[in-house]
Design a protein around this motif. Structure first.
Motif, PDB file in Angstrom:
ATOM      1  N   LEU A 157       0.826  -1.208   0.000  1.00  0.00           N
ATOM      2  CA  LEU A 157       0.000   0.000   0.000  1.00  0.00           C
ATOM      3  C   LEU A 157       0.861   1.258   0.000  1.00  0.00           C
ATOM      4  O   LEU A 157       0.543   2.238  -0.680  1.00  0.00           O
ATOM      5  N   GLU A 158       1.958   1.224   0.740  1.00  0.00           N
ATOM      6  CA  GLU A 158       2.868   2.373   0.767  1.00  0.00           C
ATOM      7  C   GLU A 158       3.497   2.603  -0.609  1.00  0.00           C
ATOM      8  O   GLU A 158       3.659   3.753  -1.044  1.00  0.00           O
ATOM      9  N   VAL A 159       3.831   1.503  -1.311  1.00  0.00           N
ATOM     10  CA  VAL A 159       4.391   1.624  -2.658  1.00  0.00           C
ATOM     11  C   VAL A 159       3.387   2.299  -3.589  1.00  0.00           C
ATOM     12  O   VAL A 159       3.731   3.199  -4.366  1.00  0.00           O
ATOM     13  N   VAL A 160       2.135   1.849  -3.522  1.00  0.00           N
ATOM     14  CA  VAL A 160       1.093   2.438  -4.377  1.00  0.00           C
ATOM     15  C   VAL A 160       0.871   3.900  -4.012  1.00  0.00           C
ATOM     16  O   VAL A 160       0.743   4.763  -4.892  1.00  0.00           O
ATOM     17  N   LYS A 161       0.826   4.195  -2.724  1.00  0.00           N
ATOM     18  CA  LYS A 161       0.642   5.579  -2.287  1.00  0.00           C
ATOM     19  C   LYS A 161       1.741   6.482  -2.854  1.00  0.00           C
ATOM     20  O   LYS A 161       1.464   7.572  -3.358  1.00  0.00           O
ATOM     21  N   ASP A 162       2.991   6.010  -2.772  1.00  0.00           N
ATOM     22  CA  ASP A 162       4.109   6.807  -3.293  1.00  0.00           C
ATOM     23  C   ASP A 162       4.002   6.981  -4.798  1.00  0.00           C
ATOM     24  O   ASP A 162       4.269   8.067  -5.336  1.00  0.00           O
ATOM     25  N   LYS A 163       3.610   5.916  -5.491  1.00  0.00           N
ATOM     26  CA  LYS A 163       3.489   5.977  -6.949  1.00  0.00           C
ATOM     27  C   LYS A 163       2.436   7.003  -7.366  1.00  0.00           C
ATOM     28  O   LYS A 163       2.624   7.763  -8.329  1.00  0.00           O
ATOM     29  N   LEU A 164       1.332   7.022  -6.630  1.00  0.00           N
ATOM     30  CA  LEU A 164       0.227   7.925  -6.972  1.00  0.00           C
ATOM     31  C   LEU A 164       0.418   9.333  -6.398  1.00  0.00           C
ATOM     32  O   LEU A 164      -0.348  10.228  -6.730  1.00  0.00           O
ATOM     33  N   LYS A 165       1.425   9.466  -5.523  1.00  0.00           N
ATOM     34  CA  LYS A 165       1.611  10.743  -4.798  1.00  0.00           C
ATOM     35  C   LYS A 165       0.309  11.124  -4.088  1.00  0.00           C
ATOM     36  O   LYS A 165      -0.181  12.262  -4.178  1.00  0.00           O
ATOM     37  N   ALA A 166      -0.226  10.126  -3.381  1.00  0.00           N
ATOM     38  CA  ALA A 166      -1.532  10.262  -2.738  1.00  0.00           C
ATOM     39  C   ALA A 166      -1.372  10.908  -1.363  1.00  0.00           C
ATOM     40  O   ALA A 166      -1.366  10.228  -0.327  1.00  0.00           O
TER      41      ALA A 166
END
Length: 216
Positions: free
Chosen positions: A105-114
């Motif tokens: 989830l942290e990887v996805v958050k970083d990718k999306l700049k969420a």
């Protein structure tokens, strides 16, 4: 004549299947794929179900997500929480107890700049109880726990003290919630709630709930 030696049979190479994925349905990150960690047996809410549910919620909110405080209590793949963030939710708190899931989830958050998304690792019930005691409140709570473990019966009572007035809870299960049981009374854990919308897709039963209005 000497017989030709037969070629050794080719041994099939078993390659790991590509990671299962779901996709964000709408908003800023529409069509963005989200990986699902098969090893943990995660069961993300299907795209078709999420599309229906978010259409319901979008209609009830008049399309305005800008002030929405969202809690995703069993985040898993993050499909529900990231969908809300994609549509402009003010804040999304995503919780899961499995370390590999939290890392993904942290990887996805970083990718999306969420920036509106916060990810925590912890027990859903203990964390929800602590948040209620601290006075944290949400406009929308997602409950998509593992099936067949009676988690909704434990989580919904905690949500009573986590929900803002007029807030909504999305609850997913492998059976319809027993609002009209054929034998006996409605279970006590369900009594404070009333269904706003409900439907079924395959083995997935999904419900949008709100608290009964308190008498004036």
């Amino acid at each position: 004549m000497q017989k030709k030696q037969s070629k050794p049979a080719k041994v099939p190479v078993h390659r790991a299947p590509p990671p299962q994925q779901v996709r964000i349905i709408g908003g800023d990150w529409k069509r963005t794929p989200l990986p699902v960690l098969d090893a943990l047996g995660l069961r993300p809410t299907p795209d078709r179900v999420r599309e229906t549910v978010f259409n319901w919620i979008n209609h009830l909110r008049g399309g305005d997500w800008s002030n929405a405080q969202v809690l995703d209590l069993f985040a898993g793949s993050g499909a529900l929480g990231f969908e809300a963030a994609s549509r402009g939710a003010n804040s999304v708190l995503m919780l899961d107890s499995h370390t590999p899931v939290v890392r993904q989830l942290e990887v996805v958050k970083d990718k999306l700049k969420a920036g509106a998304v916060t990810i925590l690792r912890g027990d859903a019930f203990a964390t929800a109880q602590g948040m209620a005691q601290r006075g944290q409140r949400f406009d929308l709570i997602f409950l998509d726990p593992p099936y067949k473990q009676d988690f909704l019966a434990k989580a919904l009572p905690l949500c009573v003290n986590l929900l803002n007035e007029g807030g909504l809870v999305y609850a997913e299960a492998d059976a319809p919630l027993p609002f009209a049981p054929q034998d006996g009374e409605m279970p006590a854990w369900l009594a404070p709630w009333e269904p706003v919308r409900a439907d079924k897709a395959g083995i997935v039963f999904y419900h949008l709930l709100k608290l009964h209005e308190k008498p004036a």
